[in-house]
Design a protein around this motif. Structure first.
Motif, mmCIF file in Angstrom:
data_model
loop_
_atom_site.group_PDB
_atom_site.id
_atom_site.type_symbol
_atom_site.label_atom_id
_atom_site.label_comp_id
_atom_site.label_asym_id
_atom_site.label_seq_id
_atom_site.Cartn_x
_atom_site.Cartn_y
_atom_site.Cartn_z
ATOM 1 N N HIS A 138 0.658 -1.263 -0.122
ATOM 2 C CA HIS A 138 -0.104 -0.117 0.189
ATOM 3 C C HIS A 138 0.696 1.337 0.344
ATOM 4 O O HIS A 138 0.227 1.575 -0.533
ATOM 5 C CB HIS A 138 -0.936 -0.042 1.333
ATOM 6 C CG HIS A 138 -2.108 -1.296 1.181
ATOM 7 N ND1 HIS A 138 -2.823 0.092 1.389
ATOM 8 C CD2 HIS A 138 -1.806 -2.214 0.380
ATOM 9 C CE1 HIS A 138 -4.969 -0.935 0.978
ATOM 10 N NE2 HIS A 138 -3.879 -2.176 1.206
ATOM 11 N N TYR A 139 2.043 1.222 0.386
ATOM 12 C CA TYR A 139 2.704 2.116 0.707
ATOM 13 C C TYR A 139 4.078 2.522 -0.463
ATOM 14 O O TYR A 139 3.195 3.235 -0.829
ATOM 15 C CB TYR A 139 4.090 1.649 2.130
ATOM 16 C CG TYR A 139 4.625 3.689 1.403
ATOM 17 C CD1 TYR A 139 4.361 4.712 2.493
ATOM 18 C CD2 TYR A 139 6.346 3.111 1.630
ATOM 19 C CE1 TYR A 139 5.108 5.515 2.740
ATOM 20 C CE2 TYR A 139 6.695 4.541 1.712
ATOM 21 C CZ TYR A 139 6.237 5.439 2.102
ATOM 22 O OH TYR A 139 7.509 6.298 2.537
ATOM 23 N N ALA A 140 3.988 1.648 -1.189
ATOM 24 C CA ALA A 140 4.640 1.587 -2.462
ATOM 25 C C ALA A 140 3.735 2.530 -3.743
ATOM 26 O O ALA A 140 4.236 3.421 -4.194
ATOM 27 C CB ALA A 140 5.120 0.175 -3.013
ATOM 28 N N ILE A 141 2.027 2.150 -3.616
ATOM 29 C CA ILE A 141 0.947 2.322 -4.166
ATOM 30 C C ILE A 141 0.991 3.832 -4.199
ATOM 31 O O ILE A 141 0.560 4.928 -4.881
ATOM 32 C CB ILE A 141 0.027 1.567 -3.891
ATOM 33 C CG1 ILE A 141 0.204 -0.234 -4.606
ATOM 34 C CG2 ILE A 141 -1.729 2.048 -5.003
ATOM 35 C CD1 ILE A 141 -1.022 -0.597 -4.146
ATOM 36 N N GLU A 142 1.081 4.319 -2.378
ATOM 37 C CA GLU A 142 0.456 6.012 -2.941
ATOM 38 C C GLU A 142 1.806 6.885 -3.060
ATOM 39 O O GLU A 142 1.604 7.262 -3.714
ATOM 40 C CB GLU A 142 0.478 5.375 -1.129
ATOM 41 C CG GLU A 142 -0.103 6.871 -0.485
ATOM 42 C CD GLU A 142 0.468 7.261 1.107
ATOM 43 O OE1 GLU A 142 1.423 7.638 1.997
ATOM 44 O OE2 GLU A 142 -1.221 6.941 1.438
ATOM 45 N N GLN A 143 2.890 6.269 -3.005
ATOM 46 C CA GLN A 143 4.238 6.633 -3.030
ATOM 47 C C GLN A 143 4.535 6.443 -4.552
ATOM 48 O O GLN A 143 4.848 8.294 -5.235
ATOM 49 C CB GLN A 143 5.358 6.024 -2.164
ATOM 50 C CG GLN A 143 5.964 6.202 -1.302
ATOM 51 C CD GLN A 143 6.058 7.507 -0.890
ATOM 52 O OE1 GLN A 143 7.274 8.017 -1.292
ATOM 53 N NE2 GLN A 143 5.609 7.888 0.191
ATOM 54 N N ALA A 144 4.200 6.056 -5.723
ATOM 55 C CA ALA A 144 3.754 6.421 -6.866
ATOM 56 C C ALA A 144 2.825 7.088 -7.022
ATOM 57 O O ALA A 144 2.548 8.156 -8.304
ATOM 58 C CB ALA A 144 3.567 4.476 -7.511
ATOM 59 N N LEU A 145 1.938 7.046 -6.787
ATOM 60 C CA LEU A 145 0.397 8.131 -7.035
ATOM 61 C C LEU A 145 0.559 9.373 -6.857
ATOM 62 O O LEU A 145 0.437 10.235 -7.438
ATOM 63 C CB LEU A 145 -1.174 7.672 -6.694
ATOM 64 C CG LEU A 145 -1.385 6.199 -6.732
ATOM 65 C CD1 LEU A 145 -2.655 5.829 -6.213
ATOM 66 C CD2 LEU A 145 -1.605 6.042 -7.475
ATOM 67 N N SER A 146 1.279 9.860 -5.520
ATOM 68 C CA SER A 146 2.151 11.094 -5.012
ATOM 69 C C SER A 146 2.904 11.638 -6.299
ATOM 70 O O SER A 146 2.714 12.919 -6.092
ATOM 71 C CB SER A 146 2.640 10.953 -3.686
ATOM 72 O OG SER A 146 3.954 9.920 -3.619
ATOM 73 N N ARG A 147 4.177 10.404 -6.977
ATOM 74 C CA ARG A 147 4.517 11.487 -7.637
ATOM 75 C C ARG A 147 3.686 11.248 -8.982
ATOM 76 O O ARG A 147 4.758 11.716 -9.780
ATOM 77 C CB ARG A 147 5.884 10.639 -7.844
ATOM 78 C CG ARG A 147 6.434 10.217 -6.905
ATOM 79 C CD ARG A 147 7.795 9.276 -7.011
ATOM 80 N NE ARG A 147 8.191 8.913 -5.343
ATOM 81 C CZ ARG A 147 9.357 7.570 -5.330
ATOM 82 N NH1 ARG A 147 9.542 7.396 -5.943
ATOM 83 N NH2 ARG A 147 9.224 7.814 -4.190
ATOM 84 N N GLY A 148 2.922 11.103 -9.260
ATOM 85 C CA GLY A 148 1.948 10.876 -10.495
ATOM 86 C C GLY A 148 2.409 10.017 -11.295
ATOM 87 O O GLY A 148 3.071 10.170 -13.279
ATOM 88 N N LYS A 149 3.170 8.693 -10.621
ATOM 89 C CA LYS A 149 3.174 8.367 -11.623
ATOM 90 C C LYS A 149 2.422 6.639 -11.748
ATOM 91 O O LYS A 149 1.272 6.962 -10.970
ATOM 92 C CB LYS A 149 4.256 7.004 -10.829
ATOM 93 C CG LYS A 149 5.316 8.376 -11.193
ATOM 94 C CD LYS A 149 6.001 8.155 -12.893
ATOM 95 C CE LYS A 149 8.028 8.946 -12.761
ATOM 96 N NZ LYS A 149 8.603 9.431 -14.135
ATOM 97 N N ARG A 150 2.689 5.649 -12.206
ATOM 98 C CA ARG A 150 1.892 4.215 -11.925
ATOM 99 C C ARG A 150 2.659 3.081 -11.527
ATOM 100 O O ARG A 150 3.243 3.607 -11.331
ATOM 101 C CB ARG A 150 1.728 3.726 -14.038
ATOM 102 C CG ARG A 150 0.175 5.325 -14.304
ATOM 103 C CD ARG A 150 0.284 4.590 -16.074
ATOM 104 N NE ARG A 150 -0.540 3.578 -15.650
ATOM 105 C CZ ARG A 150 -0.455 2.491 -16.422
ATOM 106 N NH1 ARG A 150 0.856 2.427 -17.073
ATOM 107 N NH2 ARG A 150 -1.162 1.236 -16.555
#
Length: 840
Positions: free
Chosen positions: A69-81
Motif C-alpha cells: 500500500h505504501y509503494a502504491i501511495e508513493q507512486a501515485l503521489s509522484r504522478g507515476k503508475r
C-alpha cells in the motif's frame, strides 16, 4: 558497515533504535494508515521512499500488505503508475477489491479474462500479463515507478515460475521492484541475483518474528492430543497394534477428523481452517460435522443462512442447484467447504461468509492458503501426507508452513493453534517432526524460456540469445557453485553493475557482433567441435582466446562453455533444441530474421506454437463462431482422470476434414519437438469437452451442461474461461496479418462464451459493487482511532510443543528460514495467456 544485502533487523529488538529512525529519514515514521508499524515495515517503507528496490521476506500474516500500500501511495503521489502482480487470479481479484477500497478511482485490473480500467494509475496484473506486455509494448511502462511482486517466491513453481523470472529479468530498467515473499532459506542469494539483474541497489528486509505465536499438536483417536514434541507417545507398541482391529486408512482418518473438530470446538479454538488434500475429503468432513454445535445460537444460524441467501442472490446463483442448496444448509450450521471444483462465484460467497465470521469450520484444499488473507484461530491438517497422483508423499516443509501460517488472527488471538491428525499404525513420528521443524526448501530457478519468449529475444539479440539465459537465477547459482569449488568465474558482488539489459541493445551493434562471430567461427569451427569430444589419445591443439571461442560458439548456435551440467546446463540445452524447432518450422528465417509466422507467435503467449500452426494451416478458415470456440477449447483443455465427457462427436461438429487437418497439424508439431528432444513438447488437442462448449456457445443454461459431463462445476467454468482468454488474445494478431474474417469469427465466439456464471469480469464487478454497498451502509466514525504502540512480537521459537520451535530465528539466519508456498496439483490455476484488445 553493513553488508548491502544483509537484513538490518535479523536479530534486533523491534523497538531498538536503528538507522531509519534518524531525523529526516524517509518513510512514514512509526505508524501508517492508523497502524503501528513493526521494524521490518518501517525499514521497507524507508527503502521505497529512497527509490530503492526492496525484497521483504516475512511470515504469513506479518503485515506485508501495508508495504505494498505504501509503494502504491508513493507512486501515485509522484504522478507515476504502479503495477501489482499476483500468482493466481483469486489473489488478483481479492487485491482488486482491497485496493479499490483503499484507493478509490485509481485502481484497475488486467488478467486474461478480466479487463477493468487497465490504464488506471494502479493496475493489478497476473504475472503472465506483465511479462507479455514487457515483450509486446515495453513503452507502456515508461511512467511506471514500481512493480509489486506478491508471493515472489512463486518463481520456484515448476510450471509457471519461469514467467516470474523472465519478468524480473526483462522489466524496463526505470521500474523499481517491491518483492514480497515468505521467508526462504536462500533469501540473500536470491536478493544478490535480483540486484545483479536489476542493476540497482536491492534492500533486503528479513522478518523472522510472527505476530501471533503458534502451538503445534498431534492428535490420534487412541492417544488423544499431544504437543508435537511428544508425538512419538502416540505410536502404539507391537502388542497394542496386534489387539487393534486396524481400520482402513480412510476410515481411521475420517473418524479422527470428526473427533478433532469436536475437541477444537470444546477448547474454544474456532473458527478453524481444516486443510484436506482432496475435494472429496473436504465435502465428506463438512457433511460429517453437521451434528456439531459450532454456532453459539439459533440467531447466529439464522444470520448465517440469511447472509448466504443474500450473497447467492447477488451473484445470481440458482438456489435449486444441489451444491448451492448443500452449502446453504451447511452454512446455517457454521460449516462450509472450499475447493476448485465449485463455482467461482460460490467460492466467493464462502470466502465472504468466512471473513464475516459466519463460518466456524471451513474445510479447504491447499490453494486457500496461497496469498488469500483469511486467517483463523486454529488450523487443522489431514495428516502430513498427500497423494501426488501415484503415492502418498510427505508435505514439503514450505507447504506445511504456508498453511500453518493461517492460524492466529493478529489483534484478535493471543495465540494460534495447529492440529495435525496422526495415524499410529501408518504414520512415522520422525516424519512429522521433520516436516514441522525441518529446513525450508530453497527457491530454485525454473527458467525455461517459452517459444514466444525465444522468438522475441531472437528478434532483439539474434545469436547472442544465450546472454539472456546467463541472466537467469539458474546461471547465477551455477556461477556461485563454481566460485565455492574454486573453479573460477565471477564471484557475485551485490554492488556490481548488472550486464546491459538485453532488450535495450541496438540492432546495429548486434549485427556487427554477429558478423565478427561468424568470421572467427570460420577459423575455429573444427577446433570447437573437437573441444566437445574426449581429449584422450589426441594431440591438444592450440586454442583461441576465450572471447573468440565464445563468439564462435554463439555463431554455431551453441550455449556458452562452462555451463555443461545441472539445471543451468539442461536449460541452455533445451533453448538450443527449441531454436532448432523454430528454424525448422519457419519462425526464424534463413537469414536469421524473425518471420511473419514468428511475429504472430510472439503475440499469442501461452499456446503459441499450437495456435500459430493451426492458423497458418488454415484450420480456422471458414469456421462458424461456435466451431472456432470448439477448436480453441481443444487447445486449452486437459481432461481430469475418471471423468465422463459426453455430447456429439467433435468431428461432426467442426466437420471431418477440419477435424482431421487439425489433428494432423498438431501431431506433426508434437513429433517435430519429440524428435528434437524437447523435454515438454506442445500438448495434443483434447476434444473431450466439445459437447459442453458447443452447448454453452449455443445458449444452453449452465445446469444443462451437467447432462454432458460429470466434471465439477468449477472445472467447467475454468476451461470455458481459459477458452475465452485464448479467443480474446487472438483477435488483434489475426487482424494484423489480414485474417479479418477469422478475427471476426473469433470475436463472435468470445461473445458467445462470455456470459452468465462464466463471465469472470461480471463476477468481479458485482463483488466490487457489494463492497461499495457495504461501505455506504456503515456509519462513519466520529474520529479516527488512536494509534496504539506495537506490542512486543513473539519469536517463532516461543511456539509451545517442542524444543526448537518450527520457525526458529537462529535457524532462519543459518538457512532454515520460515515460510514458502505450494499448490495442490488438482487446484493449480492455469496461467493467463496474455493481453489483447478489449472485446467488450
Amino acid at each position: 558497515m553493513n553488508h548491502p544485502l544483509r537484513a538490518d533487523d535479523d536479530a534486533r529488538d523491534d523497538d531498538a533504535p536503528g538507522p531509519d529512525d534518524a531525523a529526516g529519514e524517509a518513510g512514514p515514521g512509526r505508524s501508517y494508515q492508523g497502524y503501528a508499524l513493526d521494524r521490518f515495515q518501517r525499514d521497507a517503507m524507508a527503502a521505497i521512499a529512497r527509490d530503492q528496490n526492496v525484497i521483504v521476506a516475512a511470515p504469513t500474516g506479518a503485515g506485508k500488505s501495508l508495504i505494498a500500500h505504501y509503494a502504491i501511495e508513493q507512486a501515485l503521489s509522484r504522478g507515476k503508475r504502479v503495477i501489482y502482480t499476483a500468482p493466481i487470479k483469486a489473489l488478483s481479484n481479492q487485491k482488486y477489491r482491497e485496493l479499490t477500497e483503499a484507493f478509490p478511482g485509481k485502481v484497475g485490473i488486467s488478467t486474461g479474462d478480466v479487463s477493468i480500467d487497465a490504464q488506471a494509475p494502479a493496475v493489478i496484473m497476473t504475472t503472465e500479463i506483465f511479462r507479455n506486455t514487457i515483450f509486446d509494448d515495453p513503452d507502456r511502462f515508461d511512467d511506471v515507478a514500481w512493480v509489486i511482486f506478491d508471493e515472489v517466491h512463486y518463481l520456484d513453481d515448476a510450471d509457471r515460475g519461469t514467467v516470474w523470472e523472465e519478468s524480473l529479468i526483462f522489466a524496463p530498467a526505470n521500474v523499481r521492484v517491491v518483492a514480497l515473499s515468505a521467508t526462504v532459506s536462500n533469501l540473500h542469494e536470491f536478493a544478490a541475483w535480483l540486484q545483479e539483474v536489476r542493476g540497482s541497489t536491492v534492500k533486503v528486509v528479513l522478518e523472522t518474528h510472527r505476530p501471533v505465536p503458534l502451538s503445534v499438536h498431534a492428535f490420534s483417536t487412541e492417544g488423544g492430543l499431544r504437543p508435537l514434541s511428544q508425538v512419538h507417545q502416540l505410536r502404539p507398541g507391537a502388542r497394542a497394534r496386534g489387539r487393534r482391529v486396524v481400520e482402513s486408512g480412510r476410515g481411521y482418518q475420517e473418524r479422527a477428523w470428526r473427533q478433532l473438530v469436536q475437541l477444537i470446538a470444546e477448547r474454544g479454538h474456532l473458527p478453524c481452517l481444516f486443510f484436506l488434500y482432496s475435494r472429496d475429503a473436504c465435502e465428506r468432513l463438512a457433511e460429517a460435522c453437521q451434528g456439531e454445535r459450532l454456532l453459539r445460537s439459533r440467531q447466529a444460524s439464522e444470520a448465517a443462512r440469511a447472509e448466504f441467501q443474500r450473497l447467492a442472490r447477488a451473484f445470481e446463483l440458482d438456489p435449486r442447484d444441489p451444491v448451492v442448496a448443500q452449502l446453504e444448509r451447511l452454512a446455517s450450521k457454521g460449516i462450509a467447504y472450499h475447493h476448485a471444483g465449485i463455482l467461482p462465484a460460490l467460492k466467493e460467497v464462502v470466502e465472504r461468509l468466512f471473513t464475516a465470521g459466519h463460518i466456524r469450520l471451513l474445510c479447504a484444499t491447499e490453494t486457500f492458503a496461497l496469498g488469500v488473507n483469511m486467517p483463523a484461530r486454529s488450523v487443522a491438517f489431514e495428516g502430513l501426507k498427500k497423494f501426488d497422483g501415484r503415492e502418498r508423499v510427505p508435505l514439503k516443509t514450505r507447504e506445511f508452513q504456508q498453511m500453518a501460517g493461517r492460524a492466529g488472527r493478529r489483534g484478535i488471538d493471543e495465540q494460534g493453534t495447529i492440529y495435525v491428525t496422526f495415524d499410529p499404525n501408518r504414520d512415522e513420528p520422525n516424519v512429522y517432526t521433520g516436516i514441522v521443524t525441518g529446513r525450508v526448501e530453497p527457491v530454485e530457478s525454473q527458467f525455461n524460456l517459452s517459444y514466444g519468449t525465444l522468438v522475441t529475444l531472437w528478434g532483439r539479440l539474434g545469436d547472442r540469445i544465450y546472454e539472456a539465459c546467463e541472466r537467469s537465477f539458474a546461471s547465477f547459482r551455477a556461477r556461485q557453485r563454481r566460485v565455492r569449488r574454486g573453479g573460477g568465474g565471477d564471484e557475485p558482488r551485490p554492488g556490481r553493475a548488472a550486464p546491459e539489459h538485453p532488450l535495450r541493445r541496438g540492432r546495429e551493434h548486434e549485427a556487427l557482433e554477429r558478423a565478427r562471430a561468424r568470421a572467427r567461427a570460420g577459423r575455429h569451427d573444427d577446433e570447437d567441435e573437437d573441444a566437445e569430444r574426449p581429449r584422450r589419445g589426441r594431440k591438444r591443439a592450440a586454442r583461441p582466446g576465450r572471447d573468440e571461442r565464445e563468439q564462435a560458439r554463439r555463431a554455431a548456435g551453441l550455449p556458452p562453455s562452462g555451463h555443461g551440467g545441472g539445471r543451468w546446463g539442461g536449460m541452455v540445452a533445451q533453448v538450443k533444441l527449441k531454436l532448432e524447432v523454430l528454424r525448422e518450422l519457419g519462425y526464424i528465417g534463413p537469414e536469421a530474421e524473425v518471420t511473419e509466422r514468428g511475429r504472430f507467435a510472439m503475440q499469442v503467449f501461452g499456446h503459441e506454437l499450437l495456435i500459430t500452426e493451426l492458423v497458418w494451416s488454415g484450420v480456422l478458415d471458414g469456421l462458424s463462431p461456435e466451431q472456432v470456440a470448439l477448436v480453441a477449447a481443444a487447445v486449452v483443455f486437459e481432461q481430469r482422470k475418471n471423468t465422463w465427457y459426453g455430447g456429439p462427436d467433435p468431428g461432426k461438429l467442426v466437420g471431418i476434414p477440419v477435424f482431421r487437418k487439425a489433428q494432423r497439424v498438431v501431431s506433426d508439431l508434437h513429433r517435430a519437438e519429440t524428435e528434437k528432444g524437447v523435454r515438454q513438447p506442445t500438448k495434443l488437442l483434447d476434444w473431450d469437452l466439445s459437447g459442453v462448449v458447443w452447448a454453452w456457445a449455443n445458449g444452453a443454461e449452465f445446469s444443462e451442461l451437467r447432462e454432458l459431463s460429470d466434471a465439477s462445476d468449477g472445472d467447467l467454468v475454468r476451461v470455458l474461461r481459459q477458452t475465452i482468454q485464448l479467443l480474446r488474445l487472438l483477435y488483434e494478431p489475426l487482424h494484423l496479418i489480414d485474417r479479418d474474417d477469422v478475427a471476426e469469427a473469433v470475436r463472435a465466439a468470445h461473445g458467445l462464451l462470455k456470459r452468465g456464471l462464466v463471465d469472470a469480469e461480471w463476477q468481479l464487478r458485482r463483488g466490487a459493487e457489494l463492497e461499495s454497498e457495504a461501505a455506504a451502509a456503515e456509519p462513519g466514525p466520529e474520529e479516527a482511532p488512536p494509534v496504539e504502540p506495537a506490542a512486543p512480537r513473539p519469536r517463532f521459537r516461543d511456539i509451545e510443543g517442542f524444543d526448537a520451535g518450527i520457525f526458529d530465528d537462529a535457524a532462519a539466519l543459518e538457512g532454515r528460514d520460515v515460510v514458502d508456498e505450494g499448490l495442490a496439483d488438482e487446484d493449480v490455476e492455469e496461467p493467463d495467456l496474455g493481453d489483447a484488445a478489449d472485446l467488450d
